[in-house]
Design a protein around this motif. Structure first.
Motif, short mmCIF file in Angstrom:
data_model
loop_
_atom_site.label_atom_id
_atom_site.label_comp_id
_atom_site.label_asym_id
_atom_site.label_seq_id
_atom_site.Cartn_x
_atom_site.Cartn_y
_atom_site.Cartn_z
N LEU A 170 -7.47 12.33 -13.81
CA LEU A 170 -7.44 11.52 -15.03
C LEU A 170 -6.03 11.01 -15.30
CD1 LEU A 170 -9.75 13.71 -17.31
CD2 LEU A 170 -10.36 12.14 -15.47
N HIS A 171 -5.91 9.70 -15.43
CA HIS A 171 -4.63 9.03 -15.64
C HIS A 171 -4.76 8.01 -16.76
CE1 HIS A 171 -2.21 10.27 -12.00
NE2 HIS A 171 -3.42 10.65 -11.62
N THR A 172 -3.65 7.34 -17.08
CA THR A 172 -3.66 6.14 -17.91
C THR A 172 -2.63 5.18 -17.34
OG1 THR A 172 -1.96 6.89 -19.46
CG2 THR A 172 -4.23 7.48 -19.99
N GLY A 173 -2.64 3.94 -17.84
CA GLY A 173 -1.63 2.97 -17.44
C GLY A 173 -0.56 2.84 -18.51
N PRO A 174 0.39 1.90 -18.35
CA PRO A 174 1.37 1.67 -19.42
C PRO A 174 0.67 1.08 -20.64
CG PRO A 174 1.70 0.13 -17.58
CD PRO A 174 0.63 1.08 -17.16
N LYS A 175 0.34 -0.21 -20.62
CA LYS A 175 -0.55 -0.84 -21.60
C LYS A 175 -1.75 -1.30 -20.79
CE LYS A 175 2.32 -0.37 -25.02
NZ LYS A 175 2.06 0.55 -26.16
N SER A 176 -2.88 -0.63 -20.94
CA SER A 176 -3.91 -0.73 -19.91
C SER A 176 -5.32 -0.76 -20.48
CB SER A 176 -3.76 0.46 -18.96
OG SER A 176 -4.75 0.45 -17.96
N ALA A 177 -6.20 -1.46 -19.76
CA ALA A 177 -7.64 -1.34 -19.96
C ALA A 177 -8.14 -0.18 -19.11
CB ALA A 177 -8.35 -2.64 -19.55
N LYS A 178 -9.29 0.37 -19.47
CA LYS A 178 -9.87 1.42 -18.66
C LYS A 178 -10.30 0.85 -17.30
CE LYS A 178 -11.74 3.95 -22.62
NZ LYS A 178 -12.96 4.48 -23.24
N HIS A 179 -10.00 1.59 -16.24
CA HIS A 179 -10.46 1.20 -14.92
C HIS A 179 -10.56 2.42 -14.02
CE1 HIS A 179 -6.05 0.78 -14.94
NE2 HIS A 179 -6.04 0.90 -13.63
N LEU A 180 -11.33 2.27 -12.97
CA LEU A 180 -11.67 3.37 -12.07
C LEU A 180 -11.22 2.99 -10.66
CD1 LEU A 180 -13.52 6.03 -11.67
CD2 LEU A 180 -15.29 4.40 -10.98
N TYR A 181 -10.57 3.92 -9.97
CA TYR A 181 -10.32 3.77 -8.54
C TYR A 181 -11.46 4.45 -7.79
CZ TYR A 181 -5.55 2.05 -9.21
OH TYR A 181 -4.45 1.30 -9.57
N CYS A 182 -12.17 3.66 -6.99
CA CYS A 182 -13.40 4.13 -6.35
C CYS A 182 -13.35 3.81 -4.87
CB CYS A 182 -14.59 3.43 -7.00
SG CYS A 182 -16.19 3.92 -6.35
N PRO A 183 -13.57 4.78 -3.97
CA PRO A 183 -13.52 4.49 -2.53
C PRO A 183 -14.69 3.60 -2.10
CG PRO A 183 -14.21 6.76 -2.92
CD PRO A 183 -13.79 6.22 -4.24
N GLU A 184 -14.47 2.85 -1.05
CA GLU A 184 -15.49 1.91 -0.56
C GLU A 184 -16.82 2.57 -0.29
OE1 GLU A 184 -12.71 -1.35 1.83
OE2 GLU A 184 -13.44 0.43 2.86
N TYR A 185 -16.79 3.80 0.23
CA TYR A 185 -18.04 4.46 0.63
C TYR A 185 -18.86 4.93 -0.56
CZ TYR A 185 -15.91 9.06 -0.28
OH TYR A 185 -15.32 10.15 -0.88
N ASP A 186 -18.31 4.84 -1.78
CA ASP A 186 -18.99 5.44 -2.93
C ASP A 186 -19.01 4.50 -4.13
OD1 ASP A 186 -20.40 7.46 -4.11
OD2 ASP A 186 -18.73 8.82 -4.37
N ALA A 238 -1.88 -12.35 -22.64
CA ALA A 238 -3.20 -12.03 -22.13
C ALA A 238 -3.59 -10.61 -22.50
CB ALA A 238 -3.24 -12.22 -20.62
N GLU A 239 -4.75 -10.43 -23.12
CA GLU A 239 -5.22 -9.11 -23.53
C GLU A 239 -5.84 -8.39 -22.35
OE1 GLU A 239 -8.07 -7.08 -26.97
OE2 GLU A 239 -7.82 -9.27 -26.86
N VAL A 240 -5.44 -7.14 -22.14
CA VAL A 240 -5.98 -6.39 -21.01
C VAL A 240 -7.48 -6.15 -21.21
CG1 VAL A 240 -3.79 -5.32 -20.40
CG2 VAL A 240 -5.32 -4.15 -22.01
N GLY A 241 -8.22 -6.22 -20.10
CA GLY A 241 -9.65 -5.99 -20.15
C GLY A 241 -10.47 -7.19 -20.55
N HIS A 242 -9.82 -8.34 -20.76
CA HIS A 242 -10.52 -9.56 -21.14
C HIS A 242 -10.27 -10.64 -20.09
CE1 HIS A 242 -11.68 -8.48 -25.35
NE2 HIS A 242 -10.75 -7.56 -25.12
N PRO A 243 -11.32 -11.30 -19.59
CA PRO A 243 -11.13 -12.33 -18.56
C PRO A 243 -10.18 -13.43 -19.02
CG PRO A 243 -13.45 -11.74 -18.75
CD PRO A 243 -12.74 -11.07 -19.90
N LEU A 244 -9.40 -13.91 -18.08
CA LEU A 244 -8.41 -14.97 -18.34
C LEU A 244 -8.66 -16.12 -17.38
CD1 LEU A 244 -5.70 -15.50 -19.99
CD2 LEU A 244 -4.52 -14.84 -17.88
N LYS A 245 -8.85 -17.30 -17.92
CA LYS A 245 -9.09 -18.47 -17.08
C LYS A 245 -7.78 -18.97 -16.48
CE LYS A 245 -13.55 -19.15 -17.64
NZ LYS A 245 -14.49 -19.12 -16.49
N ALA A 246 -7.88 -19.58 -15.30
CA ALA A 246 -6.70 -20.20 -14.68
C ALA A 246 -6.08 -21.20 -15.65
CB ALA A 246 -7.11 -20.91 -13.39
#
Length: 379
Positions: A181-197, A315-323
């Motif tokens: 269990l970790h956090t980022g500096p200013k971060s949205a929630k996200h998961l590191y997940c291996p390819e096989y799972d 840009a707000e973390v966790g919210h899509p940003l258009k080009a």
């Protein structure tokens, strides 16, 4: 609180992770819930390897509180406050414990690769191929534990950070499921997940997943699954097929220097849903109804400051940003009165900003944002 007046079902012990310069033992608590079914998967969960990343401790607290009301089938070991050195590395009101102050190495890049074991899998398998799958897995687990112990007993010694990491790793190698269990500096929630799972990402209460290669890069999740993935891949080439026996994930639980108990309960419920799916608890816990999105690690991009200055993170973390939409505005007061005093910068592609640098004052080249590109939905 003494053991005599505790009402929890968790057994409390400690692990020694090293020694302070003054000779005192450096320890962390371990909370163990004993399962009733020896065939059920066992679990290892740790938090706070980086000093400022404290929310994982709150999640462990909420998870253990929830577990008190469930029938536990598989053993569950929880290690909050896993890095006392990093946690106590303070400067004023800030916690600096991301890097070992002695060596400068990231605390989460100190784990042991077991390169010799991986290289010797063909020979080891030939000597053990008559074993059943469960016997094979048990023997390989012993091999990994012995390798960690040999590393800790190195006659030339090992660094403080490596001592701490390999001690934690040796406990993680006893489990079938490893959650870091970790956090980022200013971060949205996200998961590191291996390819096989990747399918497992659908159970956690986390909207974004980074799909990482089945390789070793120094972190705990990779240290836990990488030898097993190599064993599974070799056995498949010999015509012996089974799933990778160990699942390991890194959960990034929003921003550092933050404790939010209500939010921690939501993430604990996501972990509980995954443990239910895996048969660690008897009750059925459904995952939170939410959209979940993924991105291959190769498409997880870093944006570095093109020049120094003061930064407004637009840009707000966790919210899509258009080009073309604003990512940051750079303010240069030394260039007041010119067109370079304030610069708005955007990216050339659609993305989802996942985290950004904590400070508003940056050098040229500072990693300002990490963003997901080429995002896909995880069903």
């Amino acid at each position: 609180m003494t053991e005599a007046n505790r009402t929890s079902n968790a057994h409390v012990s400690t692990v020694q992770l090293g020694e302070l310069a003054t000779g005192q033992a450096l320890t962390a608590p371990i909370y163990t819930f004993k399962g009733s079914d020896s065939a059920a998967p066992s679990v290892y969960i740790q938090a706070n390897v980086h000093g400022a990343e404290v929310q994982g401790n709150a999640v462990i607290h909420q998870l253990m509180t929830l577990l008190e009301g469930h029938q536990i089938l598989g053993d569950i070991h929880c290690v909050p406050l896993a890095n006392p050195l990093g946690i106590n590395q303070k400067s004023g009101e800030f916690t600096l414990g991301r890097f070992d102050p002695i060596t400068g190495v990231n605390w989460n890049r100190e784990y042991f690769e077991h390169a010799a074991i991986v290289a010797d899998i063909p020979n080891w398998y030939q000597a053990n191929k008559a074993l059943s799958n469960n016997e094979l897995f048990a023997a390989f687990r012993v091999l990994l534990a012995q390798s960690c112990q040999q590393r800790l007993n190195n006659s030339w010694g090992i660094s403080t950070g490596h001592q701490l990491a390999v001690t934690l790793q040796s406990m993680a190698h006893q489990a079938d499921i490893v959650l870091d269990l970790h956090t980022g500096p200013k971060s949205a929630k996200h998961l590191y997940c291996p390819e096989y799972d990747v399918a497992s990402a659908a159970y956690f209460s986390i909207p974004y997943s980074l799909v990482i290669p089945n390789e070793f890069g120094g972190a705990m999740d990779e240290a836990a699954f990488y030898p097993w993935w190599q064993l599974q891949r070799f056995c498949a080439r010999q015509g012996r097929h089974f799933d990778v026996p160990v699942a390991a994930f890194t959960l990034e639980l929003a921003s550092q220097e933050r404790v939010d108990m209500a939010d921690a309960e939501l993430d604990a419920m996501g972990i509980l849903a995954y443990l239910s799916h895996r048969g660690v608890i008897a009750e059925k816990v459904q995952p939170a109804p939410m959209k979940r999105w993924g991105c291959d690690l190769a498409n997880y991009k870093k944006f570095h400051a093109p020049k120094a200055g003061l930064v407004e993170y637009c840009a707000e973390v966790g919210h899509p940003l258009k080009a073309g939409e604003p990512l940051v505005t750079l303010l240069r007061l030394d260039q007041y009165g010119t067109e370079n005093a304030m610069t708005t910068i955007s990216l050339p592609c659609d993305c989802v900003p996942v985290l950004h640098f904590a400070s508003a004052s940056v050098h040229q080249g500072t990693e300002l944002y990490k963003v997901m590109t080429k995002v896909f939905e995880i069903s």
